[in-house]
Write an enzyme that holds these catalytic residues in place. Structure first.
Site, short mmCIF file in Angstrom:
data_model
loop_
_atom_site.label_atom_id
_atom_site.label_comp_id
_atom_site.label_asym_id
_atom_site.label_seq_id
_atom_site.Cartn_x
_atom_site.Cartn_y
_atom_site.Cartn_z
N SER A 77 1.01 -1.19 0.45
CA SER A 77 0.29 -0.35 -0.13
C SER A 77 1.22 1.61 0.34
CB SER A 77 -1.07 -0.17 1.44
OG SER A 77 -1.26 1.24 1.25
N TYR A 90 -1.45 -0.54 10.05
CA TYR A 90 -1.52 -0.87 8.67
C TYR A 90 -0.35 -0.39 7.66
CZ TYR A 90 -3.86 -0.75 4.17
OH TYR A 90 -4.61 -1.32 2.66
N LYS A 94 1.54 -3.41 5.62
CA LYS A 94 2.00 -2.85 4.56
C LYS A 94 3.90 -2.51 4.11
CE LYS A 94 -1.90 -4.48 3.02
NZ LYS A 94 -1.69 -5.34 1.95
N THR A 125 -12.38 1.00 -6.27
CA THR A 125 -12.67 -0.73 -6.60
C THR A 125 -14.54 -0.29 -5.33
OG1 THR A 125 -12.31 -1.01 -3.76
CG2 THR A 125 -10.80 -1.11 -5.91
#
Length: 186
Positions: A77, A90, A94, A125
């Site tokens: 990411s 997070y 990543k 998305t």
């Protein structure tokens, strides 16, 4: 669950693997949880995003090694490169994916396997949902994109993946596809 292998008209299934396990907790959940739950959520996230990626790479290695070639594309990411506020869990998971690209590429290059990582930014998305509220949310997100002033598309992501698969000199790289977005501090 952690592995998707895809067929294209130019490569065999055994030759290509795209690995993208992923889960993300909302920042406030991590910060507001009690000490026991916070550590549990951290562990769950690292297990999915980092350990899952490593195990995915290991899962396809024997077949690729047996045929003497292969291509791995890990998905990280772009948050890792930006230091997004409130997402240390997070971002760290990543960042670990980015961190293992070069060592895995060095190890597997000896048997003809290339390893690269794509670090997408804001790609439009279904995760954003549908409807008026979703469109307003996406409109707000895209304000930080330098150019073009919009979210990325699946086709743009796929174009980069195809380049990594077909360009035989692309190895051990981490590439952002994020329109130059930079997240603002709190």
């Amino acid at each position: 669950r952690f592995l998707e292998m895809g067929k294209t008209d130019i490569r065999s299934q055994e030759e290509i693997a795209a690995s993208h396990p992923g889960v993300r907790y909302q920042a406030y959940d991590l910060l507001e949880a009690g000490d026991d739950r916070m550590a549990e959520m951290w562990d769950e996230l690292m297990a999915m995003n980092l350990r899952g990626m490593f195990l995915s790479c290991r899962a396809v290695f024997p077949a690729m090694k047996a045929q003497g070639k292969g291509k791995l594309i890990n998905i990280a990411s772009s948050t890792f490169f930006k230091g997004v506020p409130d997402y240390i869990h997070y971002t760290t998971s990543k960042g670990g994916v980015v961190g293992m690209t070069l060592p895995i590429a060095r190890d597997l290059g000896a048997v003809g396997i290339r390893v690269n990582t794509i670090a997408p930014g804001l790609i439009d998305t279904p995760i954003y949902g549908t409807g008026e509220a979703s469109e307003a949310f996406k409109e707000n997100l895209q304000k930080g994109v330098l150019f073009p002033k919009r979210l990325g598309t699946g086709e743009e992501f796929a174009t980069l993946a195809l380049e990594l698969l077909t360009n035989s000199y692309m190895n051990a790289v981490d590439i952002r596809v994020d329109g130059g977005i930079r997240m603002q501090p709190k």
